[in-house]
Motif scaffolding. Sequence first.
Motif, PDB file in Angstrom:
ATOM      1  N   LEU A   1      -2.707   6.301  -0.181  1.00  0.00           N
ATOM      2  CA  LEU A   1      -2.454   5.873  -1.563  1.00  0.00           C
ATOM      3  C   LEU A   1      -3.085   4.515  -1.815  1.00  0.00           C
ATOM      4  O   LEU A   1      -3.117   3.655  -0.926  1.00  0.00           O
ATOM      5  N   HIS A   2      -3.530   4.303  -3.066  1.00  0.00           N
ATOM      6  CA  HIS A   2      -4.144   3.032  -3.457  1.00  0.00           C
ATOM      7  C   HIS A   2      -3.573   2.607  -4.793  1.00  0.00           C
ATOM      8  O   HIS A   2      -3.781   3.281  -5.810  1.00  0.00           O
ATOM      9  N   HIS A   3      -2.836   1.506  -4.786  1.00  0.00           N
ATOM     10  CA  HIS A   3      -2.188   1.013  -6.004  1.00  0.00           C
ATOM     11  C   HIS A   3      -3.177   0.192  -6.817  1.00  0.00           C
ATOM     12  O   HIS A   3      -3.827  -0.709  -6.288  1.00  0.00           O
TER      13      HIS A   3
ATOM     14  N   THR B   1      10.508  -0.843  -5.300  1.00  0.00           N
ATOM     15  CA  THR B   1      11.178  -1.293  -6.531  1.00  0.00           C
ATOM     16  C   THR B   1      12.654  -1.620  -6.333  1.00  0.00           C
ATOM     17  O   THR B   1      13.342  -1.963  -7.292  1.00  0.00           O
TER      18      THR B   1
ATOM     19  N   ALA C   1       0.545  -3.925  -1.487  1.00  0.00           N
ATOM     20  CA  ALA C   1      -0.820  -3.533  -1.860  1.00  0.00           C
ATOM     21  C   ALA C   1      -1.859  -4.517  -1.323  1.00  0.00           C
ATOM     22  O   ALA C   1      -3.001  -4.129  -1.074  1.00  0.00           O
TER      23      ALA C   1
ATOM     24  N   GLY D   1       1.954   0.372 -11.781  1.00  0.00           N
ATOM     25  CA  GLY D   1       2.588   1.595 -11.314  1.00  0.00           C
ATOM     26  C   GLY D   1       1.644   2.763 -11.146  1.00  0.00           C
ATOM     27  O   GLY D   1       2.078   3.895 -10.925  1.00  0.00           O
TER      28      GLY D   1
ATOM     29  N   MET E   1       7.338   4.255  -4.081  1.00  0.00           N
ATOM     30  CA  MET E   1       7.891   3.703  -5.319  1.00  0.00           C
ATOM     31  C   MET E   1       9.321   3.227  -5.105  1.00  0.00           C
ATOM     32  O   MET E   1       9.715   2.154  -5.584  1.00  0.00           O
TER      33      MET E   1
ATOM     34  N   LEU F   1       4.548   9.355  -2.088  1.00  0.00           N
ATOM     35  CA  LEU F   1       4.491   8.501  -3.273  1.00  0.00           C
ATOM     36  C   LEU F   1       5.877   8.111  -3.774  1.00  0.00           C
ATOM     37  O   LEU F   1       6.125   6.944  -4.100  1.00  0.00           O
TER      38      LEU F   1
ATOM     39  N   PHE G   1      -1.396   4.832  -9.185  1.00  0.00           N
ATOM     40  CA  PHE G   1      -1.950   5.023  -7.850  1.00  0.00           C
ATOM     41  C   PHE G   1      -3.098   6.021  -7.901  1.00  0.00           C
ATOM     42  O   PHE G   1      -3.124   6.911  -8.752  1.00  0.00           O
TER      43      PHE G   1
ATOM     44  N   ALA H   1       6.915  -2.019   0.105  1.00  0.00           N
ATOM     45  CA  ALA H   1       5.543  -1.587  -0.177  1.00  0.00           C
ATOM     46  C   ALA H   1       4.679  -2.812  -0.440  1.00  0.00           C
ATOM     47  O   ALA H   1       5.119  -3.765  -1.082  1.00  0.00           O
TER      48      ALA H   1
ATOM     49  N   THR I   1      -2.510   1.154   0.062  1.00  0.00           N
ATOM     50  CA  THR I   1      -1.180   0.577  -0.058  1.00  0.00           C
ATOM     51  C   THR I   1      -0.467   0.860   1.256  1.00  0.00           C
ATOM     52  O   THR I   1      -0.618   1.941   1.832  1.00  0.00           O
TER      53      THR I   1
END
Length: 199
Positions: A182-184, A94, A44, A188, A90, A86, A190, A42, A27
Amino acid sequence: MTQIDPSAHLVPVELAKAYRLINHGPTVLISAAHAGQRNVMAVAWNMPLDFHPPKVAVVIDKATFTRGLVEASGEFVLQVPTVDMLSTVMAVGTQSGREIDKFDHCGLQTLSVPQAQAPLIAGCAAWLVCKVLPEEAMAQRYDLFLAEVIAAWADPRAFKDGRWLFDATDEPSASSPNLRSLHHVAGGAFFATGKPLQG
Protein backbone atom coordinates in the motif's frame (compact mmCIF):
# COMPACT_ATOMS: atom_id res chain seq x y z
CA MET A 1 -4.62 -11.03 19.98
CA THR A 2 -3.68 -14.43 18.62
CA GLN A 3 -0.07 -15.50 18.29
CA ILE A 4 0.73 -17.74 15.35
CA ASP A 5 3.65 -19.87 14.26
CA PRO A 6 6.41 -17.60 12.89
CA SER A 7 7.35 -20.24 10.33
CA ALA A 8 4.12 -19.45 8.47
CA HIS A 9 5.12 -17.32 5.45
CA LEU A 10 8.22 -15.95 7.19
CA VAL A 11 11.48 -16.49 5.27
CA PRO A 12 14.72 -14.68 6.24
CA VAL A 13 15.96 -11.94 3.92
CA GLU A 14 19.68 -11.35 3.48
CA LEU A 15 20.50 -8.13 5.34
CA ALA A 16 22.37 -6.73 2.34
CA LYS A 17 19.04 -6.84 0.47
CA ALA A 18 16.80 -5.71 3.32
CA TYR A 19 16.61 -2.19 1.87
CA ARG A 20 14.65 -3.59 -1.06
CA LEU A 21 11.75 -4.38 1.25
CA ILE A 22 10.91 -0.66 1.59
CA ASN A 23 12.82 0.94 -1.29
CA HIS A 24 9.58 1.34 -3.27
CA GLY A 25 8.04 3.66 -0.67
CA PRO A 26 5.27 1.60 0.94
CA THR A 27 3.16 2.62 3.88
CA VAL A 28 4.41 0.59 6.84
CA LEU A 29 3.25 -0.50 10.26
CA ILE A 30 5.55 0.11 13.21
CA SER A 31 5.17 -2.00 16.32
CA ALA A 32 6.98 -1.40 19.60
CA ALA A 33 6.85 -2.79 23.12
CA HIS A 34 8.32 -1.98 26.53
CA ALA A 35 7.60 -2.90 30.15
CA GLY A 36 4.44 -4.82 29.34
CA GLN A 37 3.04 -2.17 27.01
CA ARG A 38 2.76 -2.49 23.24
CA ASN A 39 1.42 -0.57 20.29
CA VAL A 40 1.29 -0.46 16.52
CA MET A 41 0.87 2.54 14.23
CA ALA A 42 0.77 3.27 10.50
CA VAL A 43 3.60 5.34 9.01
CA ALA A 44 3.92 6.76 5.50
CA TRP A 45 7.24 8.59 5.94
CA ASN A 46 9.97 5.95 5.94
CA MET A 47 12.92 5.02 3.73
CA PRO A 48 16.07 2.89 3.50
CA LEU A 49 19.30 4.71 4.28
CA ASP A 50 22.24 2.39 3.79
CA PHE A 51 23.37 -1.09 2.69
CA HIS A 52 26.18 -2.22 5.02
CA PRO A 53 24.93 -2.32 7.66
CA PRO A 54 21.38 -1.70 6.46
CA LYS A 55 19.75 1.34 8.01
CA VAL A 56 16.33 2.99 7.80
CA ALA A 57 14.86 6.40 8.58
CA VAL A 58 11.33 6.86 9.89
CA VAL A 59 9.32 9.80 11.22
CA ILE A 60 7.52 9.07 14.51
CA ASP A 61 5.61 12.06 15.88
CA LYS A 62 6.12 13.08 19.52
CA ALA A 63 2.37 12.87 20.13
CA THR A 64 2.13 9.15 19.42
CA PHE A 65 2.05 6.44 22.07
CA THR A 66 4.42 4.37 19.95
CA ARG A 67 7.09 7.08 20.16
CA GLY A 68 7.49 6.57 23.92
CA LEU A 69 7.78 2.81 23.51
CA VAL A 70 10.42 3.19 20.80
CA GLU A 71 12.45 5.61 22.92
CA ALA A 72 12.21 3.38 26.00
CA SER A 73 13.02 0.09 24.26
CA GLY A 74 15.48 1.37 21.66
CA GLU A 75 13.88 -0.75 18.95
CA PHE A 76 10.89 -1.19 16.68
CA VAL A 77 9.61 -3.55 14.02
CA LEU A 78 8.85 -2.06 10.64
CA GLN A 79 6.50 -4.16 8.52
CA VAL A 80 4.98 -3.86 5.05
CA PRO A 81 1.20 -4.41 5.08
CA THR A 82 -0.65 -5.67 2.03
CA VAL A 83 -3.67 -4.49 0.06
CA ASP A 84 -5.77 -7.03 1.95
CA MET A 85 -4.81 -5.22 5.18
CA LEU A 86 -6.11 -1.77 4.20
CA SER A 87 -8.83 -1.74 6.87
CA THR A 88 -6.24 -2.73 9.50
CA VAL A 89 -3.88 0.03 8.36
CA MET A 90 -6.71 2.57 8.61
CA ALA A 91 -7.77 1.30 12.05
CA VAL A 92 -4.30 1.35 13.64
CA GLY A 93 -3.54 4.67 11.95
CA THR A 94 -6.58 6.51 13.27
CA GLN A 95 -6.85 5.25 16.86
CA SER A 96 -4.64 5.89 19.87
CA GLY A 97 -2.87 3.16 21.77
CA ARG A 98 -3.30 5.23 24.92
CA GLU A 99 -7.04 4.55 24.78
CA ILE A 100 -7.24 0.95 23.51
CA ASP A 101 -5.07 -2.10 22.95
CA LYS A 102 -4.99 -2.00 19.15
CA PHE A 103 -3.92 -5.62 18.93
CA ASP A 104 -7.03 -6.83 20.74
CA HIS A 105 -9.35 -4.17 19.32
CA CYS A 106 -8.35 -4.89 15.72
CA GLY A 107 -8.05 -8.66 16.19
CA LEU A 108 -4.43 -8.68 15.07
CA GLN A 109 -2.53 -11.94 14.86
CA THR A 110 1.14 -11.70 15.76
CA LEU A 111 4.44 -13.45 15.32
CA SER A 112 7.18 -13.58 17.93
CA VAL A 113 10.89 -13.69 17.11
CA PRO A 114 13.87 -13.72 19.50
CA GLN A 115 15.40 -10.65 17.82
CA ALA A 116 12.61 -8.30 18.95
CA GLN A 117 10.59 -7.40 22.04
CA ALA A 118 7.81 -6.05 19.85
CA PRO A 119 5.35 -8.40 18.16
CA LEU A 120 5.40 -8.77 14.38
CA ILE A 121 2.03 -8.28 12.68
CA ALA A 122 0.93 -11.42 10.84
CA GLY A 123 -0.32 -11.09 7.27
CA CYS A 124 2.26 -8.51 6.21
CA ALA A 125 4.52 -9.05 3.21
CA ALA A 126 7.78 -8.14 5.00
CA TRP A 127 9.21 -7.41 8.44
CA LEU A 128 12.37 -5.58 9.56
CA VAL A 129 13.61 -5.54 13.17
CA CYS A 130 15.32 -2.20 13.79
CA LYS A 131 17.61 -1.00 16.58
CA VAL A 132 17.48 2.77 17.12
CA LEU A 133 20.75 4.61 16.53
CA PRO A 134 21.82 7.24 19.12
CA GLU A 135 20.71 10.38 17.29
CA GLU A 136 18.58 11.93 20.04
CA ALA A 137 18.96 15.52 18.85
CA MET A 138 17.63 14.60 15.41
CA ALA A 139 14.69 12.73 16.93
CA GLN A 140 13.81 15.59 19.24
CA ARG A 141 14.15 18.29 16.61
CA TYR A 142 12.69 16.56 13.54
CA ASP A 143 10.87 13.44 14.91
CA LEU A 144 13.28 11.52 12.67
CA PHE A 145 14.61 8.18 13.89
CA LEU A 146 17.55 6.40 12.32
CA ALA A 147 17.87 2.68 12.98
CA GLU A 148 19.95 -0.30 11.96
CA VAL A 149 18.14 -3.32 10.54
CA ILE A 150 19.31 -6.37 12.51
CA ALA A 151 16.95 -8.98 11.04
CA ALA A 152 14.50 -9.15 8.14
CA TRP A 153 11.94 -11.57 6.74
CA ALA A 154 9.48 -11.68 3.86
CA ASP A 155 6.54 -13.72 2.70
CA PRO A 156 8.09 -15.73 -0.18
CA ARG A 157 4.86 -15.41 -2.14
CA ALA A 158 5.59 -11.68 -2.39
CA PHE A 159 9.39 -11.33 -2.10
CA LYS A 160 11.91 -13.99 -3.10
CA ASP A 161 15.56 -14.07 -4.14
CA GLY A 162 15.95 -10.38 -3.35
CA ARG A 163 13.06 -9.09 -5.46
CA TRP A 164 9.35 -8.36 -5.18
CA LEU A 165 7.00 -10.67 -7.05
CA PHE A 166 4.06 -8.32 -7.43
CA ASP A 167 3.39 -9.64 -10.91
CA ALA A 168 2.54 -13.00 -9.33
CA THR A 169 -0.31 -11.53 -7.25
CA ASP A 170 -2.54 -10.20 -10.03
CA GLU A 171 -5.47 -12.53 -9.34
CA PRO A 172 -5.88 -12.83 -5.56
CA SER A 173 -8.28 -15.38 -4.10
CA ALA A 174 -9.01 -16.92 -0.74
CA SER A 175 -5.99 -19.18 -1.20
CA SER A 176 -3.87 -16.51 -2.91
CA PRO A 177 -4.23 -13.13 -1.16
CA ASN A 178 -3.42 -9.77 -2.69
CA LEU A 179 0.12 -9.23 -1.41
CA ARG A 180 0.78 -5.93 -3.17
CA SER A 181 1.96 -3.15 -0.88
CA LEU A 182 0.00 0.00 0.00
CA HIS A 183 1.08 3.58 -0.71
CA HIS A 184 -0.58 6.47 1.09
CA VAL A 185 -0.87 9.64 -0.97
CA ALA A 186 -2.54 11.80 1.74
CA GLY A 187 -6.16 12.56 2.51
CA GLY A 188 -6.94 8.93 3.32
CA ALA A 189 -6.21 7.83 -0.27
CA PHE A 190 -4.07 4.78 -1.04
CA PHE A 191 -2.70 3.16 -4.16
CA ALA A 192 -1.44 -0.38 -4.58
CA THR A 193 1.88 -1.25 -6.17
CA GLY A 194 1.40 -1.41 -9.94
CA LYS A 195 2.56 -3.82 -12.58
CA PRO A 196 6.33 -4.21 -12.99
CA LEU A 197 7.97 -2.56 -15.99
CA GLN A 198 11.33 -3.30 -17.55
CA GLY A 199 13.56 -0.29 -18.24
